[in-house]
Design a protein around this motif. Structure first.
Motif, PDB file in Angstrom:
ATOM      1  N   TYR A  36      36.990  32.900  48.253  1.00  0.00           N
ATOM      2  CA  TYR A  36      37.197  32.040  47.089  1.00  0.00           C
ATOM      3  C   TYR A  36      36.540  30.692  47.324  1.00  0.00           C
ATOM      4  CZ  TYR A  36      40.660  35.434  45.526  1.00  0.00           C
ATOM      5  OH  TYR A  36      41.282  36.585  45.101  1.00  0.00           O
ATOM      6  N   LEU A  73      41.665  30.691  43.666  1.00  0.00           N
ATOM      7  CA  LEU A  73      42.904  31.412  43.981  1.00  0.00           C
ATOM      8  C   LEU A  73      44.089  30.523  43.664  1.00  0.00           C
ATOM      9  CD1 LEU A  73      44.362  33.873  45.324  1.00  0.00           C
ATOM     10  CD2 LEU A  73      44.263  32.565  47.471  1.00  0.00           C
ATOM     11  N   CYS A  81      40.914  26.528  46.258  1.00  0.00           N
ATOM     12  CA  CYS A  81      42.327  26.906  46.300  1.00  0.00           C
ATOM     13  C   CYS A  81      43.159  25.658  46.557  1.00  0.00           C
ATOM     14  CB  CYS A  81      42.564  27.938  47.408  1.00  0.00           C
ATOM     15  SG  CYS A  81      44.272  28.521  47.551  1.00  0.00           S
TER      16      CYS A  81
END
Length: 366
Positions: A139, A98, A142
């Protein structure tokens, strides 16, 4: 003329779709013509990256430690940085990533470079204080600022590995991430080093005492040293043309590990005693939850006296309560205790949301 053509990894996906190099050109133009402002910046970066006429990318520092400046970074060095991150964190192709950082700064740029180089499946969302607010998928990787982390605690379980940069994680915030399954890492870096070049141990590790200071450890092929004034020197042949002398005051543990003490340009000399504001601020985080920082002002007796700025509406009662709490802190020396407290309703900020200490002090003193 460019010397290299930077290939796009065959596993790379942007917002759920595979793109070849040619199709990525079209997507970039689409972002520029039809996208939101942040997508337009993503499009501009992608076009610069795909442009075979130039081997470098123009970047701009945030301005948090001085006036913002622009310079060029070799694309190959950005690829080298991406490879080092991938190796360290063991994040390979098809990693779900992300990107929630502004694409105009190095942190956001490098998320895109890592994705294209390592073959990640990256989703790009509008940078905001709470980037996970409207997301419901998980995810693997990040990158956030401490401010974004602070505002994302309730949904942080959506992220498996999180690197935090652009500022130091407060002791209070470190306490708040304990028990969260996300692996949270504090990073150390700057635009010149192509985002992070060193990391602290996982800040929510079960193996370590949260109150125990953790040294930063450099990524592969990077070493550190210090000059006679304890300023950090970074040696990274794959991302720097020559050793970089910084304004960061450090304590070197080994050629791969160091403790960060503060910025040389923030050091306060009070009565002949050198005070690193950042070290005192760590102690004050136990009693102050709002944004704050230490600065100095001229003093006839001490040369410089320590003063405290807190982001709060003015209140005599608040100043009195804070003064009493600070006076009762045994871990502060008499030189470290602020001689005056200023309450400021809103701090001055840099373009990417960091506190601008000098401008805040100047604005208050006018």
């Amino acid at each position: 003329m460019a010397k290299h053509k930077f290939e796009i990894h065959p596993s790379f996906k942007l917002n759920g779709t595979h793109f070849s190099r040619m199709h990525l050109h079209k997507v970039a133009y689409s972002f520029i013509k039809e996208g939101q402002p942040f997508e337009e910046r993503v499009g501009n970066f992608l076009l610069d990256w795909l442009n075979e006429d130039y081997d470098d990318i123009k970047v701009r520092t945030s301005g948090s430690t001085g006036e913002p400046k622009e310079f060029f970074i070799d694309k190959q060095k950005m690829v080298n940085s991406a490879l080092a991150t991938g190796k360290h964190f063991k994040v390979k192709e098809e990693t779900k990533a992300l990107m929630c950082l502004p694409p105009k700064h190095i942190g956001g740029m490098m998320m895109l470079v890592r994705a294209m180089t390592l073959g990640w499946h990256i989703d790009v969302v509008k940078p905001s204080s709470n980037p996970l607010d409207q997301l419901y998928k998980t995810y693997d990787f990040c990158s956030m600022t401490p401010f974004q982390l602070d505002n994302s605690l309730n949904r942080l379980h959506l992220i498996k590995k999180l690197i935090v940069g652009g500022g130091h994680i407060s002791e209070n915030l470190k306490q708040m991430v304990q028990g969260i399954p996300t692996k949270v890492y504090e990073t150390f870096g700057m635009t010149e080093t192509i985002s992070h070049f060193a990391l602290a141990r996982k800040v929510n590790s079960k193996k370590s005492n949260i109150n125990e200071p953790k040294p930063f450890k450099t990524l592969p092929n990077i070493s550190v040293a210090s000059d006679e004034n304890d300023r950090l020197i970074i040696k990274a042949p794959k991302i720097l043309d020559e050793p970089l002398l910084t304004n960061d005051i450090v304590e070197i543990v080994t050629y791969k590990k160091f403790y960060w003490k503060g910025r040389a340009d923030n050091v306060i000399n009070s009565g002949g005693i050198k005070i690193h504001p950042e070290e005192v601020e760590k102690k004050l985080q136990k009693i102050i939850t709002q944004r704050f920082f230490l600065s100095s002002m001229p003093d006839d007796a001490l040369g410089e006296k320590v003063v405290l700025f807190v982001e709060l509406p003015f209140s005599e009662e608040a100043i009195s309560d804070l003064s009493k709490a600070i006076d009762n802190m045994s871990e502060l020396t008499k030189y470290e205790k602020p001689k005056k407290i200023y309450l400021v309703e809103k701090f001055e900020e840099t373009p990417n949301g960091k506190v601008n200490r000098k401008r805040t002090v100047s604005a208050k003193m006018k």
